[in-house]
Design a protein around this motif. Structure first.
Motif, mmCIF file in Angstrom:
data_model
loop_
_atom_site.group_PDB
_atom_site.id
_atom_site.type_symbol
_atom_site.label_atom_id
_atom_site.label_comp_id
_atom_site.label_asym_id
_atom_site.label_seq_id
_atom_site.Cartn_x
_atom_site.Cartn_y
_atom_site.Cartn_z
ATOM 1 N N ILE A 291 97.543 99.214 59.906
ATOM 2 C CA ILE A 291 97.462 100.372 60.947
ATOM 3 C C ILE A 291 97.970 101.712 60.439
ATOM 4 O O ILE A 291 98.950 101.479 60.353
ATOM 5 C CB ILE A 291 97.329 99.986 62.652
ATOM 6 N N GLN B 183 92.163 97.343 62.229
ATOM 7 C CA GLN B 183 91.161 98.383 62.408
ATOM 8 C C GLN B 183 90.273 99.359 62.845
ATOM 9 O O GLN B 183 89.788 100.410 63.118
ATOM 10 C CB GLN B 183 91.204 98.258 61.064
ATOM 11 N N VAL C 97 91.904 104.126 58.516
ATOM 12 C CA VAL C 97 92.444 103.439 58.334
ATOM 13 C C VAL C 97 92.490 101.618 57.040
ATOM 14 O O VAL C 97 93.078 101.233 56.922
ATOM 15 C CB VAL C 97 92.121 102.050 59.154
#
Length: 522
Positions: free
Chosen positions: A26, A130, A14
């Motif tokens: 993302i 993330q 990520v």
């Protein structure tokens, strides 16, 4: 070899490449780089561990000056403590002048929005997403590990439950910081999401925690996982806090009690010393080194692995003098707000600890410095498990939840329910542990006294501002009750003044994103 590389990739994917969802930052993973990755329990365990690693990285992240390793504004302590003004810069703020004044006036966006590192870090929720993406990856792929790959006592369901816990904890944490946040429960999210009402998010958190709890262990046989990986107690503590945040107090009491009486965790305590003899070895300070029986959920910092305290630990922010740190004054100091709303460094700590002559905390968590510049100033030594002061090496975990926190949270909930006897009993449990007599004040004053006791017991542990919000003292028009707080009235609170503004990054190519109403004005 490929599998080993992917352990790292799964934790860090990520952070690389170009995001297809810039508002949440993302990075969707279109395919697993190694088709054999989800083939063993070790793979699954590593993927779950990656989520915790991302949580740790996120909570300690801080704005920094160039060529300076010090993290002056770490997320965990800025969100939970500094925002409430119980800490201030000792002299001047190392990132930018006027930090404390901006917090007091609650003008974080108008006065700090142009400061790149605040917008990039403290206003920015992307790292939390993330963590959530990592959890979603685990939940969606755990079924790929064959049944015969699990060791005795471990199950696929346990790892999925850990991921669900971590995702729920992350959402609870985000709600306390930003209020309404986008709710993402699937990987590869590319929608331009708006903010989900915080109550819907917290409904999701409650459901996830309750469903994950039965699959989590009471404790781990490997001591290295206890307090750092999810257990039933970790989920119960998070759920108790979530329920208390929403004033679902009876249910919060139930889950707090499950932690307190579950037999896994217990408070550390010391006998009252003989006043005619020097104090011997004490257990209480060991709580803050970490890995004690009192710790329920912690973020681990272990000097043995070369983890430097100057990377945003409270030890680095508060310790000074050659015995503790290679500096002659602290970065942060305990503060209070005077009657005329002036932020003032607290030089007389008996203001916070009025029963200082008996209170163990006053006696063991503060001492005179050996600083050549500030020899008479007190040093906050709560996190003073020093390994090497010249290299800022400390054993000083972030204590997210511990037993005393849950005891006082239960006291607070019972006081709101007018169950004064139960609330008083819990308050006195904490007082007795630190050598104080039972509280004898009136029931009408009990709620405020519990708040003050939490302020003393949990000082420097990232709870103070959340306590102000949850108890309602943040907007109480009577500043004599709790003077140390930013200036926020009820109307502004309703418009989201208690939250943090959202980073400008969240608005890139996303017409559905908006600031809370208060931050649209300021």
């Amino acid at each position: 070899m490929k599998r080993g590389i992917y352990y790292v990739m799964l934790c860090l994917a990520v952070f690389t490449a170009v995001s297809c969802n810039k508002q949440l930052d993302i990075d969707p993973i279109d395919q697993i780089p190694d088709a054999k990755f989800w083939s063993t329990e070790r793979d699954l365990d590593g993927a779950v561990a990656g989520g915790y690693a991302l949580l740790r990285k996120t909570l300690v992240e801080s704005p920094k000056n160039s060529n300076d390793d010090n993290g002056y504004h770490p997320r965990f302590y800025m969100y939970g403590d500094r925002r409430g003004l119980i800490w201030q810069s000792y002299t001047r703020d190392q990132i930018r002048d006027g930090t404390d004044a901006a917090i007091q006036k609650n003008r974080l966006r108008t006065e700090w929005g142009g400061t790149r590192q605040w917008d990039d870090i403290l206003f920015n929720w992307a790292p939390f997403y993330q963590i959530i993406e990592q959890c979603n990856i685990v939940i969606e792929n755990a079924h790929r590990v064959p049944d015969n790959q699990f060791f005795v006592g471990n199950t696929r369901a346990q790892y999925v439950a850990e991921a669900r816990f971590l995702r729920a904890f992350t959402y609870f944490y985000m709600v306390r910081v930003w209020g309404n946040v986008p709710l993402v429960t699937k990987t590869r999210t590319t929608e331009k999401l708006g903010r989900t009402d915080m109550n819907a998010v917290l409904d999701f958190v409650e459901k996830e925690l309750k469903e994950a709890m039965p699959e989590l262990p009471n404790s781990y046989s490997a001591s290295g996982k206890n307090a750092f990986r999810a257990t039933k107690g970790t989920a119960q503590a998070t759920l108790a806090h979530t329920l208390a945040w929403r004033h679902k107090d009876a249910e919060a009491v139930t889950y707090a009690t499950q932690v307190i009486t579950g037999g896994v965790y217990k408070m550390l305590g010391d006998s009252v010393p003989d006043p005619t003899k020097p104090m011997g070895y004490l257990q209480y300070p060991n709580i803050f080194k970490g890995r004690s029986t009192e710790g329920i959920f912690e973020i681990d910092f272990d000097a043995a692995t070369g983890e430097f305290g100057r990377n945003t630990s409270m030890a680095n922010l508060t310790l000074f003098g050659t015995q503790w740190a290679a500096r002659q004054e602290p970065l942060w100091a305990i503060s209070y707000t005077s009657a005329n709303r002036t932020i003032t460094r607290m030089t007389n700590l008996t203001m916070m600890f009025p029963e200082y002559q008996k209170d163990e905390r006053y006696r063991v968590l503060f001492t005179r410095s050996n600083s050549s510049v500030k020899p008479n100033d007190s040093v906050f030594v709560k996190y003073a498990s020093v390994v090497d002061p010249t290299r800022f090496l400390y054993d000083a975990n972030i204590i997210v939840f511990r037993v005393a926190d849950l005891v006082l949270l239960r006291a607070e909930c019972n006081a709101r329910l007018l169950n004064y006897a139960a609330a008083r009993e819990d308050l006195n449990t904490i007082r007795k542990r630190v050598w104080l007599p039972p509280y004898t004040g009136a029931d009408a004053d009990l709620y405020l006294e519990i708040f003050k006791e939490r302020s003393r017991e949990l000082l420097g542990e990232g709870h103070y501002f959340y306590d102000l919000v949850r108890t309602g003292f943040l907007t109480d028009p009577d500043y004599t009750k709790v003077p140390t707080r930013p200036t926020i009235n009820q109307a502004d609170f309703t418009d989201g003044a208690w939250t943090w503004p959202v980073s400008n990054k969240a608005f890139v190519d996303n017409p559905n994103m908006e600031q809370m109403r208060y931050w649209q004005r300021y």
